[in-house]
Design an enzyme around this catalytic site. Structure first.
Site, PDB file in Angstrom:
ATOM      1  N   SER A 167       0.823  -1.215   0.000  1.00  0.00           N
ATOM      2  CA  SER A 167       0.000   0.000   0.000  1.00  0.00           C
ATOM      3  C   SER A 167       0.857   1.265   0.000  1.00  0.00           C
ATOM      4  O   SER A 167       0.426   2.295  -0.520  1.00  0.00           O
ATOM      5  CB  SER A 167      -0.936   0.014   1.216  1.00  0.00           C
TER       6      SER A 167
ATOM      7  N   THR B  23      -1.420   4.309   3.381  1.00  0.00           N
ATOM      8  CA  THR B  23      -2.197   5.031   2.358  1.00  0.00           C
ATOM      9  C   THR B  23      -2.440   6.494   2.725  1.00  0.00           C
ATOM     10  O   THR B  23      -2.068   7.382   1.945  1.00  0.00           O
ATOM     11  CB  THR B  23      -3.515   4.294   2.042  1.00  0.00           C
TER      12      THR B  23
ATOM     13  N   ASP C 250      -5.643   0.206  -4.606  1.00  0.00           N
ATOM     14  CA  ASP C 250      -4.175   0.283  -4.686  1.00  0.00           C
ATOM     15  C   ASP C 250      -3.571  -1.008  -5.225  1.00  0.00           C
ATOM     16  O   ASP C 250      -2.508  -1.015  -5.820  1.00  0.00           O
ATOM     17  CB  ASP C 250      -3.566   0.678  -3.339  1.00  0.00           C
TER      18      ASP C 250
HETATM   19 ZN    ZN Z   1      -2.451  -5.396   2.513  1.00  0.00          ZN
END
Ligand code: ZN
Length: 368
Positions: free
Chosen positions: A102, A154, A305
């Site tokens: 991520s 993120t 993502d």
């Molecule tokens: Zn993950």
């Protein structure tokens, strides 16, 4: 005699025309190829359309089959995500071998630059400017909302820079010193320790929904100690509504909203919990689109993502057959994910983009 000459002339003329046509086709195909493949690297979105506001919603780990599974569970009714007018695929690789994490994926979307797994908007000893920072410099407001710790990879990649996603204290300090307008997510000791830095004359530091909902400030860091529920009053959708209310202003804004735990329950192959998280994220998407429809001049983009869990939906499966066995991995995969978009400029987004193109799209549509 004359007849023969004419035939010969026609033949020569035909050959010349065929040659010209062939060259034209080859040149056109080459140019198309060059421009087409360029999109994967640095797309010039062929639009002059400019949006005042941009809302990016990221479903962490949300592959296309995650969405299909939720729809199957919801008696076949289409998610708000898939109802968005434009969609396509996104490649997700990072500079590391195998699947992205991520941190690298969020870095790609926040900065337009690919990095190694674990890095937070950072590559080879250098911080990379993010779209949120650039929006701030352009006089727009910025909001970041997530359902796990606000210092996680993120949300962090939009406002912080670090060699490692695990440098929680360093990331927290950067979030605190950033001029972010709205920050909603889960609390931790590192953020609590920065209360006096965050709280200022024009910015509230709130812990818990009661304090968050009572705050009259448009600039707010609101953190939750336990968890953000998927149903009831205080959901990701209500935090999205609240963020939009606080961000609305004459200069426009950039808002990122993450459905963080779709990934968590895909790692653990808990399909019912994954569906509940996806539905809660889908409700946030619906609020974002409703806001954009009402206010106009806004672009909404939903992406993931990466895919997590190699989820497969058996052909002709029914809702009562949904099973944890549909996961075939406990890790991230290299599968393409999908994007869905609504609003200003989205008709010009190519059908296949790279995750770094998400940055280019936001930059071109929001910041010109
Ligand atoms: Zn993950």
């Amino acid at each position: 005699m004359k007849q023969v000459d004419l035939k010969k002339q026609n033949k020569i003329l035909t050959i010349v025309l065929v040659c010209i046509l062939s060259v034209t086709i080859v040149v056109s195909a080459t140019l198309f190829g060059v421009f087409y493949f360029d999109y994967g690297v640095d797309p010039e979105i062929p639009t002059e359309a400019k949006a005042h506001n941009f809302i990016l919603l990221i479903g962490d780990g949300m592959g296309y089959n995650h969405i299909k599974t939720a729809e199957l569970y919801n008696n076949g009714s289409m998610t708000n995500i898939r109802k968005l007018s434009v969609n396509g695929e996104v490649t997700t690789r990072s500079l590391s071998a195998g699947a992205t994490d991520s941190a690298a994926a969020a870095t790609a979307m926040a900065t337009g630059v690919k990095t190694y797994n674990g890095r937070i908007s950072y590559l080879n000893g250098k911080s990379i400017p993010t779209i949120a920072e650039q929006a701030k410099s352009a006089g727009k407001k910025v909001g970041i909302v997530a359902t796990k710790a606000i210092t996680d990879a993120t949300p962090a990649a939009f406002l912080a820079h670090s060699k490692s996603r695990n440098n929680t204290a360093e990331i927290a300090a950067q979030l605190a010193s950033s001029d972010v307008d709205v920050l909603f997510g889960l609390n931790n000791a590192e953020m609590t320790a920065l209360k006096s830095t965050i709280q200022s004359d024009n910015r509230d530091f709130c812990v818990g929904f009661e304090e968050i909902n009572a705050s009259a400030s448009d600039k707010i860091v609101g953190l939750i100690d336990d968890e953000i529920p998927n149903i009831g009053r205080n959901t990701l959708a209500s935090l999205t509504d609240l963020a939009l209310e606080k961000l609305e202003n004459e200069n426009g804004f950039f808002l990122m909203v993450e459905g963080s735990k779709i990934d968590s329950y895909s790692h653990t192959n808990e399909i019912q919990n994954m569906i509940d998280e996806l539905n809660a994220f889908d409700a946030a998407v619906s609020r974002a689109v409703a806001w954009a429809r009402k206010n106009g001049n806004t672009t909404v983009m939903v992406v993931a993502d990466h895919e997590t869990g190699k989820l497969k939906v058996p052909a002709d499966a029914t809702a009562d057959q949904i099973s944890n066995e549909w996961f075939h991995s406990s890790s991230h995969t290299t599968q393409n994910v999908h994007y869905f978009a609504y609003g200003v400029g989205v008709d010009s987004i190519p059908a296949l983009i790279d995750n770094t193109d998400v940055y280019d799209i936001i930059k071109q549509i929001l910041l010109g």
